[in-house]
Design a protein around this motif. Sequence first.
Motif, PDB file in Angstrom:
ATOM      1  N   TYR A   1       7.242 -29.116  -5.522  1.00 60.91           N
ATOM      2  CA  TYR A   1       6.185 -29.239  -6.530  1.00 60.91           C
ATOM      3  C   TYR A   1       5.440 -27.917  -6.711  1.00 60.91           C
ATOM      4  CZ  TYR A   1       2.155 -31.062  -9.067  1.00 60.91           C
ATOM      5  OH  TYR A   1       1.186 -31.285 -10.018  1.00 60.91           O
ATOM      6  N   GLN A   2       5.478 -27.076  -5.678  1.00 58.89           N
ATOM      7  CA  GLN A   2       4.823 -25.765  -5.750  1.00 58.89           C
ATOM      8  C   GLN A   2       5.442 -24.878  -6.828  1.00 58.89           C
ATOM      9  OE1 GLN A   2       2.113 -25.333  -3.874  1.00 58.89           O
ATOM     10  NE2 GLN A   2       2.496 -27.366  -3.003  1.00 58.89           N
ATOM     11  N   PHE A   3       6.655 -25.227  -7.250  1.00 59.17           N
ATOM     12  CA  PHE A   3       7.352 -24.418  -8.248  1.00 59.17           C
ATOM     13  C   PHE A   3       7.102 -24.902  -9.674  1.00 59.17           C
ATOM     14  CE2 PHE A   3       9.711 -23.799  -4.329  1.00 59.17           C
ATOM     15  CZ  PHE A   3       9.921 -22.429  -4.329  1.00 59.17           C
ATOM     16  N   LYS A   4       6.250 -25.909  -9.815  1.00 58.10           N
ATOM     17  CA  LYS A   4       5.997 -26.453 -11.143  1.00 58.10           C
ATOM     18  C   LYS A   4       4.851 -25.706 -11.832  1.00 58.10           C
ATOM     19  CE  LYS A   4       6.433 -30.978 -13.270  1.00 58.10           C
ATOM     20  NZ  LYS A   4       6.511 -32.429 -13.042  1.00 58.10           N
ATOM     21  N   GLN A   5       4.792 -25.825 -13.135  1.00 60.66           N
ATOM     22  CA  GLN A   5       3.791 -25.192 -13.991  1.00 60.66           C
ATOM     23  C   GLN A   5       3.991 -23.672 -14.037  1.00 60.66           C
ATOM     24  OE1 GLN A   5       2.219 -27.271 -15.845  1.00 60.66           O
ATOM     25  NE2 GLN A   5       2.967 -29.019 -14.672  1.00 60.66           N
ATOM     26  N   TYR A   6       3.065 -22.972 -14.701  1.00 59.60           N
ATOM     27  CA  TYR A   6       3.274 -21.547 -14.996  1.00 59.60           C
ATOM     28  C   TYR A   6       3.353 -20.685 -13.741  1.00 59.60           C
ATOM     29  CZ  TYR A   6       2.218 -23.027 -19.728  1.00 59.60           C
ATOM     30  OH  TYR A   6       2.250 -23.668 -20.933  1.00 59.60           O
ATOM     31  N   LYS A   7       2.454 -20.894 -12.806  1.00 60.27           N
ATOM     32  CA  LYS A   7       2.482 -20.123 -11.567  1.00 60.27           C
ATOM     33  C   LYS A   7       3.761 -20.416 -10.796  1.00 60.27           C
ATOM     34  CE  LYS A   7      -0.263 -19.185  -7.412  1.00 60.27           C
ATOM     35  NZ  LYS A   7      -1.476 -19.557  -6.643  1.00 60.27           N
ATOM     36  N   GLY A   8       4.165 -21.670 -10.833  1.00 59.22           N
ATOM     37  CA  GLY A   8       5.383 -22.076 -10.139  1.00 59.22           C
ATOM     38  C   GLY A   8       6.632 -21.441 -10.712  1.00 59.22           C
ATOM     39  N   ILE A   9       6.654 -21.253 -12.029  1.00 64.03           N
ATOM     40  CA  ILE A   9       7.805 -20.613 -12.670  1.00 64.03           C
ATOM     41  C   ILE A   9       7.984 -19.199 -12.128  1.00 64.03           C
ATOM     42  CG2 ILE A   9       8.713 -19.718 -14.848  1.00 64.03           C
ATOM     43  CD1 ILE A   9       7.322 -22.045 -16.260  1.00 64.03           C
ATOM     44  N   ILE A  10       6.873 -18.492 -11.994  1.00 64.53           N
ATOM     45  CA  ILE A  10       6.925 -17.118 -11.474  1.00 64.53           C
ATOM     46  C   ILE A  10       7.444 -17.113 -10.035  1.00 64.53           C
ATOM     47  CG2 ILE A  10       5.541 -15.089 -10.868  1.00 64.53           C
ATOM     48  CD1 ILE A  10       3.670 -15.870 -13.196  1.00 64.53           C
ATOM     49  N   ILE A  11       6.949 -18.055  -9.228  1.00 67.44           N
ATOM     50  CA  ILE A  11       7.401 -18.145  -7.834  1.00 67.44           C
ATOM     51  C   ILE A  11       8.892 -18.477  -7.791  1.00 67.44           C
ATOM     52  CG2 ILE A  11       7.131 -19.372  -5.644  1.00 67.44           C
ATOM     53  CD1 ILE A  11       4.219 -19.933  -6.467  1.00 67.44           C
ATOM     54  N   PHE A  12       9.309 -19.408  -8.641  1.00 68.20           N
ATOM     55  CA  PHE A  12      10.720 -19.804  -8.738  1.00 68.20           C
ATOM     56  C   PHE A  12      11.598 -18.590  -9.030  1.00 68.20           C
ATOM     57  CE2 PHE A  12      14.137 -21.096 -11.748  1.00 68.20           C
ATOM     58  CZ  PHE A  12      14.888 -21.914 -10.914  1.00 68.20           C
TER      59      PHE A  12
END
Length: 337
Positions: free
Chosen positions: A265-276
Motif C-alpha cells: 500500500y506504501q506504493f499507492k498514490q503519487y508518492k508511492g508511484i515515485i517510490i515504485f
Amino acid sequence: MIQPWIHKAKTDSFFILLPSFLVVAIVFLFQKQLQLIEEQYSFYTWLILVVFIDVAHVYATLFKTYFVKTEFQKRKKLLIGLPILCFLMGLVLFSLGSAVFWSALAYIAVFHFIRQQYGFMRLYARNESKKWVWIDNAIIYTATIYPMLFWFLSPSRKFNWFVENEFYMFENPLLLKIFGWVYLFILLIYITRTVYQSLKKNTFNIPKNAIIVGTILSWYFGIVYFNTDLVFTLLNVVSHGIPYIALIYLNEIEKKSKTELGFLYQFKQYKGIIIFIMVLLLIAFSEEYLWELLIWNEQFSGTNLHLQNWHFIIIPLLTVPQFTHYLLDGFIWKSKS
C-alpha cells in the motif's frame, strides 16, 4: 461501445498505448539527432533504455508475484522452482558454448516480446465475440513475426538482441519477397475487416486497435525500415517495457485496496508511484552494474575483474531474473476464463 480499458482511458492511453506511437514519431522527426546521440552518448542511451526501462520492467514482475503474499503462497512451488530451473537450464546451455546460450536466450526473449503484444491485444478484446478472434491473432502475430523473419533472412541488420550472431541467418530474397506479400495481405484483411465491422456495427475498439497498430509500427520501423541499433533499441525497449511497468502498477497496485495490498500500500498514490519507480531503477541498476563488473566491462572504466574462467556460472546466474521473467509471464497472465 464502452471501451474495454484496463484502468482508465487517460492512463491506458498515455502509458500503454502511446509509447509505440510516440517513439515512432520521435524516430522520424529527429533522425539526425538520434544518430548523434548513438555516436556520442552511448552511455546515457544504455542507462536510460537498457537499465531504466528494459531491465527495470523485468523486476516489475516482483509486484505481481514475490512481493504479493497471497500470490506467492498460491504459486509457491512455481515461484521457487522456476528460478532454480532457469539457472540449471542456463548452466546446461552455457556448457554447450556461450553462443548456444545467448542464441537460446534470444529466441526465448523474442517469443516473450511477441506474446506480450498478443497478451495486451487479448486483454483489450476480452469483451468481444470469439468468432473473429483468429483475425486479431493473425494480425498481431504477423506484425511481430514478419519483422523477425525479415531479420533472419537479411543478415545486413546492424543491431542484435543480446550479442552478435545470436540468430540463425539465411539470406533468401525470394522467401523475403513472399513473406512480404503475405504480410501485406494479412494487413489488408485486418484493415478491411476493421472498417467493415466499424461501419456495420458502429463500434470501434480503440485500445485493441491502438495496440495492433502500435505493434505494427514499432516492429516494422524498428527492424525492417530502419537499420540502426539506437532506433531498434528505442522502438523495442520503450514499446515493450513502459506498457508492462504501467500494467503492473495500474493492475496490481492502483486497482487494489489497502487490505489486498498489505505493505505494498506504501506504493499507492503519487508518492508511492515515485517510490515504485525508484525501487525498480535501483534493482535494475544494481543488476546491470554486476554485469558490468563481472562480465561486460563496457560502460565503467576499471571494472574488469578478469573472471572469464567463471563465466560458465556467473552468466547463467545473472540471467536468472530475466530468464525467469520470460517464462513466468506465461503463467501469471493466463486468463481465468
